[in-house]
Design a protein around this motif. Structure first.
Motif, short mmCIF file in Angstrom:
data_model
loop_
_atom_site.label_atom_id
_atom_site.label_comp_id
_atom_site.label_asym_id
_atom_site.label_seq_id
_atom_site.Cartn_x
_atom_site.Cartn_y
_atom_site.Cartn_z
N HIS A 21 -19.36 31.77 -2.29
CA HIS A 21 -19.13 33.11 -3.15
C HIS A 21 -17.81 33.73 -3.66
O HIS A 21 -17.38 33.66 -4.65
CB HIS A 21 -20.08 34.17 -2.73
CG HIS A 21 -19.99 35.67 -3.41
ND1 HIS A 21 -20.37 35.82 -4.70
CD2 HIS A 21 -19.00 36.39 -3.09
CE1 HIS A 21 -19.96 37.04 -5.11
NE2 HIS A 21 -19.11 37.49 -3.81
N CYS A 25 -15.55 34.45 -6.96
CA CYS A 25 -15.95 35.74 -7.24
C CYS A 25 -14.55 36.47 -7.61
O CYS A 25 -13.66 36.47 -6.89
CB CYS A 25 -16.46 36.47 -6.09
SG CYS A 25 -16.85 38.17 -6.64
N ILE A 27 -14.42 39.77 -7.92
CA ILE A 27 -14.25 40.96 -6.97
C ILE A 27 -13.67 40.70 -5.77
O ILE A 27 -13.06 41.50 -5.23
CB ILE A 27 -15.53 41.68 -7.29
CG1 ILE A 27 -16.05 41.92 -8.56
CG2 ILE A 27 -15.58 42.73 -6.24
CD1 ILE A 27 -17.21 42.71 -8.71
N CYS A 28 -14.07 39.56 -4.97
CA CYS A 28 -13.59 39.25 -3.89
C CYS A 28 -12.14 39.26 -3.74
O CYS A 28 -11.57 39.54 -2.95
CB CYS A 28 -14.28 37.85 -3.25
SG CYS A 28 -16.02 38.09 -2.67
N HIS A 64 -21.62 40.05 -6.81
CA HIS A 64 -20.99 40.50 -5.62
C HIS A 64 -21.81 41.26 -4.74
O HIS A 64 -21.47 41.24 -3.52
CB HIS A 64 -19.66 41.02 -6.00
CG HIS A 64 -18.67 41.44 -4.90
ND1 HIS A 64 -17.85 40.63 -4.22
CD2 HIS A 64 -18.68 42.84 -4.44
CE1 HIS A 64 -17.18 41.37 -3.31
NE2 HIS A 64 -17.62 42.77 -3.42
ZN LIG Z 1 -17.47 38.72 -4.21
#
Ligand SMILES: [Zn+2]
Length: 163
Positions: A21, A25, A27-28, A64
């Motif tokens: 993920h 991602c 956002i990560c 997320h």
């Molecule tokens: Zn994420």
């Protein structure tokens, strides 16, 4: 990206492969990841989170949130949800009994989200747990509460006054 991910395996959420993920991602890898997560847990709408942090679309936020287990955290955050009802009372069509109930409930919920008046019949935590994922999303998007929500709190408020 060849960056190493130091998150413990299987610790934050069961079946999702977090490493995989995180590699995809936005956002990560985002510089304001903490703020994004706090906004989500505070019932801010995924649409406005998407806009503010320059994300591609809402599904980035949802993916997320699922991967790192934000949904149960948001659901437990009843206090923030009630603040949102109270704040929006003037803007959107929230019924008066719902607002009154929210104000009363808010004054009895501590920061940990626990109901602190044991003699009270209504447990707002339980009510939020009863809401379906769809109802919770409708609430997060535009503050709409399910019809049975106002029914529940209305009935109990008048019960309490009989004493
Ligand atoms: Zn994420």
């Amino acid at each position: 990206m060849g960056r190493e991910i130091t998150m413990p395996r299987n610790e934050r959420s069961g079946s999702v492969n977090l490493g995989r993920h995180a590699a995809e991602c936005k956002i990560c890898a985002h510089g304001q990841r903490d703020e994004i997560e706090l906004d989500f847990i505070a019932w801010r709408s995924p649409a406005s989170i998407t806009k503010q942090y320059g994300l591609r679309n809402r599904s980035t936020v949802y993916r997320h949130a699922h991967a790192v287990g934000l949904f149960p955290k948001r659901q437990r955050n009843v206090r923030a949800a009630l603040e949102k009802i109270i704040e929006r009372a003037g803007e959107v069509d929230v019924t008066a009994p719902a607002v009154v109930a929210a104000v009363q409930a808010y004054s009895k919920i501590n920061v940990a989200g626990q109901w602190i008046d044991r003699s009270e019949h209504v447990d707002l935590n339980a009510i939020f747990e009863k809401m379906t994922a769809q109802e919770l999303e409708a609430y997060a998007q535009n503050g709409t509460l399910p019809a049975w929500f106002t029914g529940t709190v209305g009935a109990t408020a008048s019960d309490g006054q009989k004493e």
